[in-house]
Design a protein around this motif. Structure first.
Motif, PDB file in Angstrom:
ATOM      1  N   LEU A   4       0.832  -1.204   0.000  1.00  0.00           N
ATOM      2  CA  LEU A   4       0.000   0.000   0.000  1.00  0.00           C
ATOM      3  C   LEU A   4       0.863   1.249   0.000  1.00  0.00           C
ATOM      4  CD1 LEU A   4      -2.677   1.544   0.234  1.00  0.00           C
ATOM      5  CD2 LEU A   4      -2.630   1.072   2.698  1.00  0.00           C
ATOM      6  N   VAL A   5       1.877   1.271   0.831  1.00  0.00           N
ATOM      7  CA  VAL A   5       2.777   2.425   0.905  1.00  0.00           C
ATOM      8  C   VAL A   5       3.495   2.634  -0.425  1.00  0.00           C
ATOM      9  CG1 VAL A   5       4.871   3.343   2.000  1.00  0.00           C
ATOM     10  CG2 VAL A   5       3.084   2.313   3.404  1.00  0.00           C
ATOM     11  N   LEU A  46      -0.755   3.862 -13.132  1.00  0.00           N
ATOM     12  CA  LEU A  46      -1.496   2.600 -13.190  1.00  0.00           C
ATOM     13  C   LEU A  46      -0.877   1.541 -12.270  1.00  0.00           C
ATOM     14  CD1 LEU A  46      -3.898   1.278 -14.607  1.00  0.00           C
ATOM     15  CD2 LEU A  46      -2.332   0.511 -16.383  1.00  0.00           C
ATOM     16  N   VAL A  47       0.450   1.431 -12.284  1.00  0.00           N
ATOM     17  CA  VAL A  47       1.131   0.485 -11.376  1.00  0.00           C
ATOM     18  C   VAL A  47       0.874   0.893  -9.930  1.00  0.00           C
ATOM     19  CG1 VAL A  47       3.396  -0.342 -10.603  1.00  0.00           C
ATOM     20  CG2 VAL A  47       2.869  -0.235 -13.050  1.00  0.00           C
ATOM     21  N   GLY A  48       0.980   2.186  -9.655  1.00  0.00           N
ATOM     22  CA  GLY A  48       0.710   2.681  -8.296  1.00  0.00           C
ATOM     23  C   GLY A  48      -0.711   2.373  -7.862  1.00  0.00           C
ATOM     24  N   ILE A  52      -1.926   0.112  -4.773  1.00  0.00           N
ATOM     25  CA  ILE A  52      -2.806   0.657  -3.734  1.00  0.00           C
ATOM     26  C   ILE A  52      -3.969  -0.293  -3.502  1.00  0.00           C
ATOM     27  CG2 ILE A  52      -4.496   2.487  -3.219  1.00  0.00           C
ATOM     28  CD1 ILE A  52      -2.548   4.458  -4.612  1.00  0.00           C
ATOM     29  N   VAL A  53      -4.620  -0.708  -4.566  1.00  0.00           N
ATOM     30  CA  VAL A  53      -5.771  -1.606  -4.449  1.00  0.00           C
ATOM     31  C   VAL A  53      -5.343  -2.930  -3.822  1.00  0.00           C
ATOM     32  CG1 VAL A  53      -7.481  -2.919  -5.770  1.00  0.00           C
ATOM     33  CG2 VAL A  53      -7.042  -0.522  -6.343  1.00  0.00           C
ATOM     34  N   SER A  54      -4.238  -3.495  -4.293  1.00  0.00           N
ATOM     35  CA  SER A  54      -3.749  -4.775  -3.748  1.00  0.00           C
ATOM     36  C   SER A  54      -3.344  -4.639  -2.285  1.00  0.00           C
ATOM     37  CB  SER A  54      -2.552  -5.279  -4.556  1.00  0.00           C
ATOM     38  OG  SER A  54      -2.898  -5.482  -5.886  1.00  0.00           O
ATOM     39  N   ALA A 123      -5.601   1.341  10.469  1.00  0.00           N
ATOM     40  CA  ALA A 123      -4.327   1.939  10.051  1.00  0.00           C
ATOM     41  C   ALA A 123      -4.265   2.094   8.539  1.00  0.00           C
ATOM     42  CB  ALA A 123      -3.157   1.089  10.552  1.00  0.00           C
ATOM     43  N   ALA A 124      -4.754   1.098   7.800  1.00  0.00           N
ATOM     44  CA  ALA A 124      -4.745   1.173   6.334  1.00  0.00           C
ATOM     45  C   ALA A 124      -5.644   2.306   5.846  1.00  0.00           C
ATOM     46  CB  ALA A 124      -5.192  -0.155   5.734  1.00  0.00           C
TER      47      ALA A 124
END
Length: 190
Positions: A4-5, A46-48, A52-54, A123-124
């Motif tokens: 996520l980070v 798109l990769v970011g 983020i979603v994953s 936290a997420a």
């Protein structure tokens, strides 16, 4: 959380190039051309977004609860979300809404992030929505000191505000009653 980070760094980082150094973006476009810059920008974003979603999805499997919002804050969150979709549409539909808010997409992101911070306390959630809120605030402040980028959309028209409001409320209802559950596996209502 690391995924996520990393996703937030890539996605918000590429969207922050103009915040940090708008001349650098201009020089890259001049050196390589608009299409290659847009391709790299889009690929990094798109990769970011995927990360983020994953990462957010993985973090939700074992949440770290920081605070438990009271039920009334969830109701407030639903109310705050009402203008978000009309504002998003207004970013591409020049009219009075766009003129009054100056940057309707940034306002939409700030309201979206705030509403989700009120309704979620892991936290997420704090990391995801807090990062987007901080980015939108920083971008809005930076726009006072740099040239506003051109946002391509529909030609200016008197009906654009009506389209943004009606279309935005339609999207809001679609998300509240179906898409949010489908995409996020969380039903905001019910």
């Amino acid at each position: 959380m690391a995924v996520l980070v990393l996703g937030l760094i890539l996605f918000l980082g590429i969207h922050s190039v103009s915040i940090i150094n708008s001349q650098w973006r201009t020089s890259l476009v001049a050196r390589f051309g608009e299409i290659p810059w847009t391709a790299v920008y889009g690929l990094v974003a798109l990769v970011g977004f995927y990360l983020i979603v994953s990462g957010y999805g993985a973090a939700r499997l074992s949440p770290i609860v920081i605070y438990e919002p009271p039920v009334w804050m969830r109701h407030l969150s639903l109310l705050l979300m009402l203008p978000v979709f009309p504002l998003l549409l207004a970013a591409y539909l020049p009219g009075r809404i766009q003129s009054a808010t100056k940057h309707p997409m940034l306002l939409a992101v700030k309201i979206w992030a705030t509403a989700h911070l009120l309704a979620n306390g892991t936290a997420a959630d704090i990391l995801l929505f807090g990062a987007f809120l901080a980015w939108a605030v920083a971008d809005r402040i930076s726009l006072k000191h740099r040239t506003t980028p051109t946002v391509y959309g529909a030609p200016p028209s008197q009906v654009n505000d009506a389209i943004a409001i009606i279309g935005g409320i339609g999207l809001y209802l679609l998300f509240m009653f179906w898409l949010h559950k489908l995409l996020m596996d969380v039903a905001p209502i019910g």
